[in-house]
Design a protein around this motif. Sequence first.
Motif, PDB file in Angstrom:
ATOM      1  N   PRO A   1       3.923 -15.015   2.068  1.00  0.00           N
ATOM      2  CA  PRO A   1       3.444 -13.359   1.761  1.00  0.00           C
ATOM      3  C   PRO A   1       4.231 -12.539   2.675  1.00  0.00           C
ATOM      4  CG  PRO A   1       1.277 -14.894   1.636  1.00  0.00           C
ATOM      5  CD  PRO A   1       2.422 -15.835   2.128  1.00  0.00           C
ATOM      6  N   TYR A   2       4.171 -12.791   4.060  1.00  0.00           N
ATOM      7  CA  TYR A   2       4.726 -12.011   5.184  1.00  0.00           C
ATOM      8  C   TYR A   2       6.356 -11.971   4.641  1.00  0.00           C
ATOM      9  CZ  TYR A   2       5.675  -9.918   9.618  1.00  0.00           C
ATOM     10  OH  TYR A   2       6.152  -8.971  10.659  1.00  0.00           O
ATOM     11  N   VAL A   3       6.902 -13.188   4.331  1.00  0.00           N
ATOM     12  CA  VAL A   3       8.214 -13.265   4.021  1.00  0.00           C
ATOM     13  C   VAL A   3       8.473 -12.190   3.086  1.00  0.00           C
ATOM     14  CG1 VAL A   3      10.052 -14.509   2.832  1.00  0.00           C
ATOM     15  CG2 VAL A   3       8.656 -15.385   4.728  1.00  0.00           C
ATOM     16  N   ILE A   4       7.823 -12.067   1.754  1.00  0.00           N
ATOM     17  CA  ILE A   4       7.816 -11.324   0.891  1.00  0.00           C
ATOM     18  C   ILE A   4       7.613  -9.734   1.238  1.00  0.00           C
ATOM     19  CG2 ILE A   4       6.639 -10.404  -1.345  1.00  0.00           C
ATOM     20  CD1 ILE A   4       5.857 -13.240  -1.979  1.00  0.00           C
ATOM     21  N   ARG A   5       6.593  -9.581   2.118  1.00  0.00           N
ATOM     22  CA  ARG A   5       6.499  -8.180   2.919  1.00  0.00           C
ATOM     23  C   ARG A   5       7.860  -7.636   3.287  1.00  0.00           C
ATOM     24  NH1 ARG A   5       2.822  -4.921   1.645  1.00  0.00           N
ATOM     25  NH2 ARG A   5       1.402  -6.634   1.310  1.00  0.00           N
ATOM     26  N   LYS A   6       8.456  -8.654   4.204  1.00  0.00           N
ATOM     27  CA  LYS A   6       9.601  -8.169   5.030  1.00  0.00           C
ATOM     28  C   LYS A   6      10.777  -8.279   4.277  1.00  0.00           C
ATOM     29  CE  LYS A   6       8.753  -7.146   8.699  1.00  0.00           C
ATOM     30  NZ  LYS A   6       8.607  -5.721   9.259  1.00  0.00           N
ATOM     31  N   ASP A   7      10.767  -8.952   3.187  1.00  0.00           N
ATOM     32  CA  ASP A   7      12.038  -8.964   2.496  1.00  0.00           C
ATOM     33  C   ASP A   7      12.636  -7.604   2.060  1.00  0.00           C
ATOM     34  OD1 ASP A   7      13.777 -10.751   0.488  1.00  0.00           O
ATOM     35  OD2 ASP A   7      13.256  -9.157  -0.638  1.00  0.00           O
ATOM     36  N   ALA A   8      14.130  -7.368   2.395  1.00  0.00           N
ATOM     37  CA  ALA A   8      14.555  -6.009   2.451  1.00  0.00           C
ATOM     38  C   ALA A   8      14.499  -5.538   0.931  1.00  0.00           C
ATOM     39  CB  ALA A   8      16.157  -6.212   2.866  1.00  0.00           C
ATOM     40  N   LYS A   9      14.757  -6.386  -0.187  1.00  0.00           N
ATOM     41  CA  LYS A   9      14.566  -5.843  -1.426  1.00  0.00           C
ATOM     42  C   LYS A   9      13.202  -5.825  -1.969  1.00  0.00           C
ATOM     43  CE  LYS A   9      16.670  -6.703  -5.969  1.00  0.00           C
ATOM     44  NZ  LYS A   9      17.417  -7.903  -7.007  1.00  0.00           N
ATOM     45  N   ALA A  10      12.650  -6.660  -1.811  1.00  0.00           N
ATOM     46  CA  ALA A  10      11.128  -6.636  -2.515  1.00  0.00           C
ATOM     47  C   ALA A  10      10.224  -5.931  -1.680  1.00  0.00           C
ATOM     48  CB  ALA A  10      10.418  -8.120  -2.596  1.00  0.00           C
ATOM     49  N   ARG A  11      10.270  -5.828  -0.287  1.00  0.00           N
ATOM     50  CA  ARG A  11       9.306  -4.909   0.351  1.00  0.00           C
ATOM     51  C   ARG A  11       7.970  -4.990   0.122  1.00  0.00           C
ATOM     52  NH1 ARG A  11      12.546   0.416   1.721  1.00  0.00           N
ATOM     53  NH2 ARG A  11      14.409  -0.457   2.469  1.00  0.00           N
ATOM     54  N   GLY A  12       7.425  -6.315  -0.284  1.00  0.00           N
ATOM     55  CA  GLY A  12       5.852  -6.645  -0.608  1.00  0.00           C
ATOM     56  C   GLY A  12       5.859  -6.624  -1.996  1.00  0.00           C
ATOM     57  N   ASP A  13       6.677  -6.328  -3.007  1.00  0.00           N
ATOM     58  CA  ASP A  13       6.667  -6.314  -4.380  1.00  0.00           C
ATOM     59  C   ASP A  13       6.740  -7.847  -4.713  1.00  0.00           C
ATOM     60  OD1 ASP A  13       7.043  -6.060  -7.463  1.00  0.00           O
ATOM     61  OD2 ASP A  13       7.452  -3.960  -7.079  1.00  0.00           O
ATOM     62  N   VAL A  14       5.698  -8.354  -5.553  1.00  0.00           N
ATOM     63  CA  VAL A  14       5.947  -9.553  -5.920  1.00  0.00           C
ATOM     64  C   VAL A  14       6.749  -9.928  -7.057  1.00  0.00           C
ATOM     65  CG1 VAL A  14       4.354 -11.604  -7.087  1.00  0.00           C
ATOM     66  CG2 VAL A  14       3.408 -10.257  -4.977  1.00  0.00           C
ATOM     67  N   ALA A  15       6.539  -9.007  -7.976  1.00  0.00           N
ATOM     68  CA  ALA A  15       7.497  -8.839  -9.299  1.00  0.00           C
ATOM     69  C   ALA A  15       9.095  -8.806  -8.827  1.00  0.00           C
ATOM     70  CB  ALA A  15       7.100  -7.810  -9.945  1.00  0.00           C
ATOM     71  N   VAL A  16       9.369  -7.763  -7.934  1.00  0.00           N
ATOM     72  CA  VAL A  16      10.756  -7.793  -7.452  1.00  0.00           C
ATOM     73  C   VAL A  16      11.179  -8.972  -6.734  1.00  0.00           C
ATOM     74  CG1 VAL A  16      12.234  -6.517  -6.015  1.00  0.00           C
ATOM     75  CG2 VAL A  16      10.655  -5.439  -7.302  1.00  0.00           C
TER      76      VAL A  16
END
Length: 379
Positions: free
Chosen positions: A33-48
């Motif tokens: 969940p933190y990886v998804i939150r910090k991902d430069a593209k997704a920024r916490g968006d699970v769908a992205v």
Amino acid sequence: MALAKPPVQDNAYAAALALLDRVPLIDGHNDLPYVIRKDAKARGDVAVYGLDKVHEEGDTDIPRMQAGKMAAQFFAAYVPPKQANPAGFALAQIALMRDILKRHASAFRPGLSAADVEAAKAEGRIALFMTIENGSAVDGELDALDAYYDLGVRLMTLCHNDTTDWCDSATDAPRHNGLTGFGKDVLRRMNKLGMVIDLAHVAPKVMHDALDVSSAPVVWSHSNAFTLCDHPRNVPDDVLDRVAGNGGVVMATFVPDFISQASRDWHRPAKDQYGKSPEGIDHEKVEAEIAAKSGPRPKATLPEYCDHVEYLAKRVGHDHVGIGSDFFGWVNPDGLEDTTTFPSVIAELIRRGWSEENLAKLAGGNMLRVLRAVEKAAG
């Protein structure tokens, strides 16, 4: 980061796959969940982010979790130690996990009890257990635990790398000689709710305090044996000797500096006296400087990891060990690169003579027992 190397295809690996077809595999800690939150593209968006696709830059996604034969995953709502709004940050991470459940219902089912692990195994899905990593999320209010429980949280790690207002961290200066009175009340409320107490990250005195206070088994969701690697995040022998009496489980972790003494020693110039990186450090620059002076960073390995598993099993008993990867999109040991590699752990232990009974306990049986005991003690 690259995909895991192909495993050794021998009789032991085939037997490991067959065993994990029959018994549930539970991983005690993953920071996706933190990886998804910090991902430069997704920024916490699970769908992205696209969990249904293989992410070669990371270590965790649905295809590789399925290939790893997982039946249950404890995902962390990680709260950074100095987060200004810890409760709000935890809630955002919980919302992200609930979105994973909504968007990927064919792969995951909510993990709320031991029965959900068994149901997920039967369905070919993965039970997603939500946890909080860092009790600062309570924000001084015991009733916050009730709200988190109602949202689906079933485990809380009492602190992270910094000492909090009520809990001494293993990687920070102690301020309370263990747990404060409020900290002990937190444990009692968790017992009452049926929320698992996680002692990864806490100071040894807190471990002893928790073993004194808790009326239910506790876990270390991602920690190894201090005797084999002297990182302060690992569990010392005097604590290990009390685990069986509590009924708890130590879930051995894949973090290289918690496995390999050589890796731990190599990194010392980049760490403070408590074994953590100082704030604002440029990791790449410091590691390049260490490499220039001391050579390449030593790699932790799958056999070294299994040395910890075997040490723990001998010290605390086969009924009290489990697996807690702590995958968080960083450098992982050789042979443990991503979530496809869980069968390789079982295969290595088969080669070392472990029985099917003890392997089933390690894979998930022991954590299932803890979940049942925590549920029974609640109320």
